[in-house]
Structures are given as C-alpha cells and as structure tokens.
Design a protein around this motif. Structure first.
Motif, PDB file in Angstrom:
ATOM      1  N   ASN A 141       0.812  -1.222   0.000  1.00  0.00           N
ATOM      2  CA  ASN A 141       0.000   0.000   0.000  1.00  0.00           C
ATOM      3  C   ASN A 141       0.843   1.270   0.000  1.00  0.00           C
ATOM      4  O   ASN A 141       0.362   2.326  -0.404  1.00  0.00           O
ATOM      5  CB  ASN A 141      -0.957   0.007   1.190  1.00  0.00           C
ATOM      6  N   SER A 142       2.098   1.164   0.425  1.00  0.00           N
ATOM      7  CA  SER A 142       2.964   2.340   0.392  1.00  0.00           C
ATOM      8  C   SER A 142       3.262   2.773  -1.040  1.00  0.00           C
ATOM      9  O   SER A 142       3.763   3.873  -1.265  1.00  0.00           O
ATOM     10  CB  SER A 142       4.273   2.064   1.135  1.00  0.00           C
ATOM     11  N   GLY A 143       2.934   1.935  -2.007  1.00  0.00           N
ATOM     12  CA  GLY A 143       3.163   2.278  -3.406  1.00  0.00           C
ATOM     13  C   GLY A 143       2.472   3.559  -3.833  1.00  0.00           C
ATOM     14  O   GLY A 143       3.003   4.314  -4.648  1.00  0.00           O
ATOM     15  N   THR A 144       1.302   3.841  -3.269  1.00  0.00           N
ATOM     16  CA  THR A 144       0.612   5.095  -3.600  1.00  0.00           C
ATOM     17  C   THR A 144       1.516   6.280  -3.289  1.00  0.00           C
ATOM     18  O   THR A 144       1.649   7.202  -4.093  1.00  0.00           O
ATOM     19  CB  THR A 144      -0.709   5.216  -2.811  1.00  0.00           C
ATOM     20  N   SER A 145       2.141   6.240  -2.128  1.00  0.00           N
ATOM     21  CA  SER A 145       3.038   7.339  -1.728  1.00  0.00           C
ATOM     22  C   SER A 145       4.216   7.466  -2.677  1.00  0.00           C
ATOM     23  O   SER A 145       4.626   8.579  -3.013  1.00  0.00           O
ATOM     24  CB  SER A 145       3.544   7.111  -0.306  1.00  0.00           C
ATOM     25  N   PHE A 146       4.767   6.340  -3.113  1.00  0.00           N
ATOM     26  CA  PHE A 146       5.870   6.402  -4.070  1.00  0.00           C
ATOM     27  C   PHE A 146       5.429   7.053  -5.382  1.00  0.00           C
ATOM     28  O   PHE A 146       6.145   7.870  -5.957  1.00  0.00           O
ATOM     29  CB  PHE A 146       6.440   5.008  -4.354  1.00  0.00           C
ATOM     30  N   GLY A 147       4.239   6.692  -5.858  1.00  0.00           N
ATOM     31  CA  GLY A 147       3.732   7.286  -7.089  1.00  0.00           C
ATOM     32  C   GLY A 147       3.527   8.784  -6.967  1.00  0.00           C
ATOM     33  O   GLY A 147       3.910   9.554  -7.856  1.00  0.00           O
ATOM     34  N   VAL A 148       2.951   9.221  -5.859  1.00  0.00           N
ATOM     35  CA  VAL A 148       2.741  10.652  -5.639  1.00  0.00           C
ATOM     36  C   VAL A 148       4.080  11.352  -5.453  1.00  0.00           C
ATOM     37  O   VAL A 148       4.285  12.457  -5.956  1.00  0.00           O
ATOM     38  CB  VAL A 148       1.792  10.883  -4.443  1.00  0.00           C
ATOM     39  N   LEU A 149       4.999  10.702  -4.762  1.00  0.00           N
ATOM     40  CA  LEU A 149       6.333  11.270  -4.550  1.00  0.00           C
ATOM     41  C   LEU A 149       7.048  11.503  -5.879  1.00  0.00           C
ATOM     42  O   LEU A 149       7.752  12.495  -6.050  1.00  0.00           O
ATOM     43  CB  LEU A 149       7.159  10.334  -3.657  1.00  0.00           C
ATOM     44  N   ILE A 150       6.851  10.627  -6.817  1.00  0.00           N
ATOM     45  CA  ILE A 150       7.451  10.770  -8.147  1.00  0.00           C
ATOM     46  C   ILE A 150       6.725  11.838  -8.964  1.00  0.00           C
ATOM     47  O   ILE A 150       7.337  12.652  -9.641  1.00  0.00           O
ATOM     48  CB  ILE A 150       7.422   9.421  -8.897  1.00  0.00           C
ATOM     49  N   SER A 151       5.390  11.841  -8.887  1.00  0.00           N
ATOM     50  CA  SER A 151       4.609  12.739  -9.741  1.00  0.00           C
ATOM     51  C   SER A 151       4.773  14.210  -9.370  1.00  0.00           C
ATOM     52  O   SER A 151       4.784  15.062 -10.260  1.00  0.00           O
ATOM     53  CB  SER A 151       3.129  12.356  -9.721  1.00  0.00           C
ATOM     54  N   GLY A 152       4.898  14.520  -8.100  1.00  0.00           N
ATOM     55  CA  GLY A 152       5.030  15.922  -7.683  1.00  0.00           C
ATOM     56  C   GLY A 152       6.242  16.606  -8.291  1.00  0.00           C
ATOM     57  O   GLY A 152       6.103  17.625  -8.982  1.00  0.00           O
ATOM     58  N   PRO A 153       7.444  16.083  -8.069  1.00  0.00           N
ATOM     59  CA  PRO A 153       8.623  16.711  -8.671  1.00  0.00           C
ATOM     60  C   PRO A 153       8.590  16.727 -10.199  1.00  0.00           C
ATOM     61  O   PRO A 153       9.039  17.696 -10.817  1.00  0.00           O
ATOM     62  CB  PRO A 153       9.793  15.859  -8.158  1.00  0.00           C
ATOM     63  N   LEU A 154       8.056  15.648 -10.806  1.00  0.00           N
ATOM     64  CA  LEU A 154       7.969  15.650 -12.271  1.00  0.00           C
ATOM     65  C   LEU A 154       7.012  16.728 -12.760  1.00  0.00           C
ATOM     66  O   LEU A 154       7.279  17.384 -13.771  1.00  0.00           O
ATOM     67  CB  LEU A 154       7.539  14.277 -12.792  1.00  0.00           C
ATOM     68  N   ALA A 155       5.914  16.916 -12.054  1.00  0.00           N
ATOM     69  CA  ALA A 155       4.967  17.973 -12.426  1.00  0.00           C
ATOM     70  C   ALA A 155       5.641  19.341 -12.327  1.00  0.00           C
ATOM     71  O   ALA A 155       5.449  20.197 -13.200  1.00  0.00           O
ATOM     72  CB  ALA A 155       3.733  17.919 -11.530  1.00  0.00           C
ATOM     73  N   LEU A 156       6.438  19.551 -11.302  1.00  0.00           N
ATOM     74  CA  LEU A 156       7.170  20.815 -11.178  1.00  0.00           C
ATOM     75  C   LEU A 156       8.204  20.961 -12.287  1.00  0.00           C
ATOM     76  O   LEU A 156       8.365  22.036 -12.864  1.00  0.00           O
ATOM     77  CB  LEU A 156       7.861  20.901  -9.817  1.00  0.00           C
ATOM     78  N   PHE A 157       8.884  19.871 -12.603  1.00  0.00           N
ATOM     79  CA  PHE A 157       9.915  19.900 -13.637  1.00  0.00           C
ATOM     80  C   PHE A 157       9.318  20.250 -15.001  1.00  0.00           C
ATOM     81  O   PHE A 157       9.868  21.056 -15.740  1.00  0.00           O
ATOM     82  CB  PHE A 157      10.639  18.551 -13.707  1.00  0.00           C
ATOM     83  N   PHE A 158       8.196  19.618 -15.350  1.00  0.00           N
ATOM     84  CA  PHE A 158       7.587  19.855 -16.656  1.00  0.00           C
ATOM     85  C   PHE A 158       6.733  21.120 -16.685  1.00  0.00           C
ATOM     86  O   PHE A 158       6.353  21.576 -17.761  1.00  0.00           O
ATOM     87  CB  PHE A 158       6.755  18.643 -17.093  1.00  0.00           C
ATOM     88  N   GLY A 159       6.412  21.663 -15.528  1.00  0.00           N
ATOM     89  CA  GLY A 159       5.672  22.918 -15.453  1.00  0.00           C
ATOM     90  C   GLY A 159       4.343  22.851 -16.175  1.00  0.00           C
ATOM     91  O   GLY A 159       3.534  21.968 -15.924  1.00  0.00           O
ATOM     92  N   ALA A 160       4.139  23.762 -17.081  1.00  0.00           N
ATOM     93  CA  ALA A 160       2.861  23.870 -17.784  1.00  0.00           C
ATOM     94  C   ALA A 160       2.675  22.797 -18.854  1.00  0.00           C
ATOM     95  O   ALA A 160       1.596  22.680 -19.423  1.00  0.00           O
ATOM     96  CB  ALA A 160       2.729  25.252 -18.413  1.00  0.00           C
ATOM     97  N   ASP A 161       3.689  21.997 -19.126  1.00  0.00           N
ATOM     98  CA  ASP A 161       3.573  20.973 -20.164  1.00  0.00           C
ATOM     99  C   ASP A 161       2.953  19.698 -19.588  1.00  0.00           C
ATOM    100  O   ASP A 161       3.616  18.665 -19.434  1.00  0.00           O
ATOM    101  CB  ASP A 161       4.937  20.690 -20.795  1.00  0.00           C
ATOM    102  N   TRP A 162       1.665  19.778 -19.280  1.00  0.00           N
ATOM    103  CA  TRP A 162       0.950  18.655 -18.672  1.00  0.00           C
ATOM    104  C   TRP A 162       0.865  17.458 -19.608  1.00  0.00           C
ATOM    105  O   TRP A 162       0.856  16.314 -19.168  1.00  0.00           O
ATOM    106  CB  TRP A 162      -0.445  19.086 -18.205  1.00  0.00           C
TER     107      TRP A 162
END
Length: 170
Positions: A141-162
C-alpha cells in the motif's frame, strides 16, 4: 487458499510498482494538473470537476468488475489490465484534443487502480501465508506514496507541459 505460498518479498516489489502507477501516477497525479489543464483548454471549474469525477466513476466500475473477474479467472489478468488501463488512460489524456477525449482518458486512467488492487489483494490472500499477509498489505500500500512522490517533482519539472508529464507517466 491454493496450498501454494510464496515469500512476501517476491510479491512486494511488483505490488508496490502497480500501486504506485495505478493510484499515485494514473489516478491521483491528475489533480496536480487541473489548474494548468483548465487554463490551457479554457474549461470552467464545473466542467473540470465533472471530468475529474470521471476518474471515480471508472474506479468504482473497475473495482466491481475486477473483484468478480479475479474470483473467476484469477488475479493475474485483472492486475495486468490495471497497468494497461493506466498506460492507455494517461496516453489518452496527453493526446486529448477535445473535452470528451480528456474525459474518456481520465475515466480509463481512473479504472486502473480498481482493476489492479482487488485482484492484488486476492493474490496476497491466495499466495502469502497468514502470518505475513498484514505486513505484505502494508508495504504494498505504500506504493501510492511512491507514485505521488514521483509525480510531484515531475509535475514541477515539466511545469505547464501537462501533456508531456502524462506521456512520461504513461
């Protein structure tokens, strides 16, 4: 139980990965992009809320289907379909050119944890000895946290390029 057991550590890494992808990246990460998508596609808050709710509709339907399917055909195929649903849904979101395309992509991506997790739980019940099941569930179940942990920084890195973010997630 089938009589066959396996070490929890044989199931934990793939379990964490499928939960990270289906819940963390495919279902929850969409929320990170709602303001950007709304602005980019000039959508009202009500329309964006309706589209976001498509994820929950997909999850509910897939959970019901996967629970029945896992009992009849075993857990492997529904878990695989959950991963495919995540990939296809996120790709559809990234490539969407219309409101309907975006909504269908969100629905398909939202189906992924519903397809994957009930059969994964079934597999744990079938294959992991009772004394180790709770630990196996907890770690997977900790996998959800890993996915969110990865997605947050990637979202910041890609910025407006959703769109690119969704393709990378897929």
């Amino acid at each position: 139980m089938s009589g066959r057991t396996m070490s929890p550590w044989a199931m934990v890494p793939p379990g964490i990965m499928i939960v990270a992808v289906t819940y963390g990246l495919s279902r929850y990460a969409f929320g990170l992009f709602i303001p950007i998508i709304r602005q980019d596609l000039n959508l009202s808050l009500a329309v964006m809320g309706t589209i976001a709710s498509a994820s929950y509709a997909g999850y509910l339907i897939a959970t019901l289907v996967a629970t029945v399917a896992s009992g009849r055909i075993g857990p492997r195929l529904p878990v695989i379909l959950g991963g495919l649903s995540a990939t296809i849904g996120m790709t559809m979101i990234a490539l969407s050119e219309s409101l309907m395309g975006l909504a269908v992509g969100v629905f398909v991506a939202g189906m992924s944890p519903g397809l994957a997790y009930p059969p994964l739980s079934d597999a744990i019940t079938r294959l992991i000895a009772a004394p180790r099941r709770n630990l196996t569930y907890a770690v997977i179940n900790s996998g959800t946290s890993f996915g969110v942990l990865i997605s947050g920084p990637l979202a910041l890195f890609f910025g407006a390029d959703w769109r690119l973010s969704c393709l990378v997630f897929a």
